[in-house]
Design a protein around this motif. Structure first.
Motif, PDB file in Angstrom:
ATOM      1  N   THR A 161      39.034  29.531  48.667  1.00 39.16           N
ATOM      2  CA  THR A 161      39.681  30.066  49.873  1.00 39.16           C
ATOM      3  C   THR A 161      39.052  31.378  50.333  1.00 39.16           C
ATOM      4  N   LEU A 162      38.845  32.309  49.410  1.00 40.01           N
ATOM      5  CA  LEU A 162      38.368  33.635  49.797  1.00 40.01           C
ATOM      6  C   LEU A 162      36.856  33.808  49.642  1.00 40.01           C
ATOM      7  N   GLY A 163      36.252  33.058  48.754  1.00 40.51           N
ATOM      8  CA  GLY A 163      34.799  33.056  48.634  1.00 40.51           C
ATOM      9  C   GLY A 163      34.212  34.335  48.064  1.00 40.51           C
ATOM     10  N   PRO A 164      32.992  34.686  48.471  1.00 33.30           N
ATOM     11  CA  PRO A 164      32.271  35.844  47.905  1.00 33.30           C
ATOM     12  C   PRO A 164      33.031  37.159  48.013  1.00 33.30           C
ATOM     13  N   ALA A 165      33.891  37.287  49.017  1.00 28.84           N
ATOM     14  CA  ALA A 165      34.618  38.550  49.208  1.00 28.84           C
ATOM     15  C   ALA A 165      35.504  38.881  48.021  1.00 28.84           C
ATOM     16  N   ALA A 166      35.916  37.849  47.251  1.00 27.41           N
ATOM     17  CA  ALA A 166      36.804  38.069  46.102  1.00 27.41           C
ATOM     18  C   ALA A 166      36.110  37.741  44.785  1.00 27.41           C
ATOM     19  N   SER A 167      34.791  37.729  44.790  1.00 28.76           N
ATOM     20  CA  SER A 167      34.042  37.292  43.607  1.00 28.76           C
ATOM     21  C   SER A 167      34.176  38.226  42.417  1.00 28.76           C
ATOM     22  N   GLU A 168      34.539  39.489  42.638  1.00 28.10           N
ATOM     23  CA  GLU A 168      34.664  40.448  41.542  1.00 28.10           C
ATOM     24  C   GLU A 168      36.114  40.698  41.140  1.00 28.10           C
ATOM     25  N   VAL A 169      37.015  39.884  41.640  1.00 27.45           N
ATOM     26  CA  VAL A 169      38.425  40.002  41.252  1.00 27.45           C
ATOM     27  C   VAL A 169      38.644  39.249  39.945  1.00 27.45           C
ATOM     28  N   THR A 170      39.351  39.866  39.030  1.00 25.11           N
ATOM     29  CA  THR A 170      39.643  39.242  37.738  1.00 25.11           C
ATOM     30  C   THR A 170      41.107  38.833  37.671  1.00 25.11           C
ATOM     31  N   VAL A 171      41.377  37.817  36.864  1.00 27.29           N
ATOM     32  CA  VAL A 171      42.738  37.276  36.758  1.00 27.29           C
ATOM     33  C   VAL A 171      43.118  37.088  35.296  1.00 27.29           C
ATOM     34  N   GLN A 172      44.289  37.570  34.952  1.00 22.29           N
ATOM     35  CA  GLN A 172      44.899  37.276  33.650  1.00 22.29           C
ATOM     36  C   GLN A 172      46.295  36.737  33.904  1.00 22.29           C
ATOM     37  N   VAL A 173      46.694  35.734  33.123  1.00 20.00           N
ATOM     38  CA  VAL A 173      48.018  35.132  33.279  1.00 20.00           C
ATOM     39  C   VAL A 173      48.714  35.125  31.922  1.00 20.00           C
ATOM     40  N   ARG A 174      49.937  35.638  31.908  1.00 22.14           N
ATOM     41  CA  ARG A 174      50.719  35.656  30.680  1.00 22.14           C
ATOM     42  C   ARG A 174      52.161  35.294  31.005  1.00 22.14           C
ATOM     43  N   GLU A 175      52.591  34.135  30.513  1.00 23.81           N
ATOM     44  CA  GLU A 175      53.965  33.652  30.755  1.00 23.81           C
ATOM     45  C   GLU A 175      54.292  33.604  32.250  1.00 23.81           C
ATOM     46  N   GLY A 176      53.300  33.224  33.047  1.00 30.69           N
ATOM     47  CA  GLY A 176      53.510  33.105  34.484  1.00 30.69           C
ATOM     48  C   GLY A 176      53.348  34.396  35.262  1.00 30.69           C
ATOM     49  N   HIS A 177      53.127  35.503  34.564  1.00 28.66           N
ATOM     50  CA  HIS A 177      52.934  36.800  35.228  1.00 28.66           C
ATOM     51  C   HIS A 177      51.439  37.001  35.471  1.00 28.66           C
ATOM     52  N   ILE A 178      51.074  37.313  36.707  1.00 30.65           N
ATOM     53  CA  ILE A 178      49.676  37.438  37.103  1.00 30.65           C
ATOM     54  C   ILE A 178      49.275  38.902  37.133  1.00 30.65           C
TER      55      ILE A 178
END
Length: 224
Positions: A161-178
């Motif tokens: 959806t967002l492509g290269p503009a969000a390429s350096e965003v990191t994601v962690q998920v724990r018990e549904g919390h982002i």
């Protein structure tokens, strides 16, 4: 992004009552199937109402207390008619508020809230009964694994959806919390990312600590 639909969550083998089903038969139907309500259908299997334990218990509340400890409550005319009812069509709450198979969890949850109901019959384009969806069914989206949620956010939200503009965003998920980290070039993209992540099925909450490479204009002059 794929949002779970009513068709994916509903119960398809629906216990139903015919409009002329007697009171005791309805009680038996609920007990034998371990359910608290059933849709009432016409001859074409179209829901015309829903009869629940609350509807049936109105018969007891309208009776005098043998011990004399509680007064008979005041009942509106429609409530008294239900209390005196003997068949499903006299006891049910009507008209039936129904959902469609293609609706999303959000659409159904909002309708339940507005109508103050706990379940909705699901009908096709001819209004024939296809299933029933309850509050418990809607909560099943929160049983999604953290891995599945993370894969959807990184794949569908950030990459597709967002492509290269969000390429350096990191994601962690724990018990549904982002937990979002990393950085973006355009600051206005941060609330967009957060909003899209919140819309993913199964997400409980989102916290972001995304840096803005051009300088964070959201901070006050003292750095807070």
């Amino acid at each position: 992004m794929h949002h779970r639909t009513v068709a994916e969550l509903m119960t398809r083998n629906v216990v139903r009552a015919q409009r002329d089903m007697p009171f005791k038969e309805i009680v038996k139907l609920l007990a034998e199937n371990d359910v608290t309500a059933v849709p009432v259908v016409d001859a074409l299997d179209r829901p015309i109402g829903v009869v629940s334990e609350a509807d049936l218990l109105r018969k007891s509340t309208a009776q005098a207390d043998p011990a004399g400890r509680t007064p008979v409550p005041h009942l509106e005319e429609w409530e008294r008619a239900k209390a005196e009812g003997a068949r499903a069509e006299e006891l049910m709450s009507a008209p039936a508020v129904c959902a469609r198979p293609e609706w999303t969890v959000v659409e159904v949850a909002r309708l339940m809230e507005v109508q103050n109901v706990k379940r909705l019959p699901v009908v096709d384009e001819t209004d024939r009964l296809q299933g029933i969806v309850s509050r418990g069914d809607l909560l099943r989206v929160f049983l999604r694994s953290d891995e599945a949620i993370c894969d959807e956010i990184t794949g569908d939200v950030l990459r597709e959806t967002l492509g290269p503009a969000a390429s350096e965003v990191t994601v962690q998920v724990r018990e549904g919390h982002i937990m979002l980290g990393g950085s973006v070039e355009v600051e206005s993209l941060i609330p967009v990312i957060e909003r899209l992540c919140r819309s993913v099925d199964g997400v409980v909450s989102v916290s972001e600590h995304i840096a803005h490479r051009g300088g964070d204009s959201r901070k006050t002059p003292d750095g807070t």
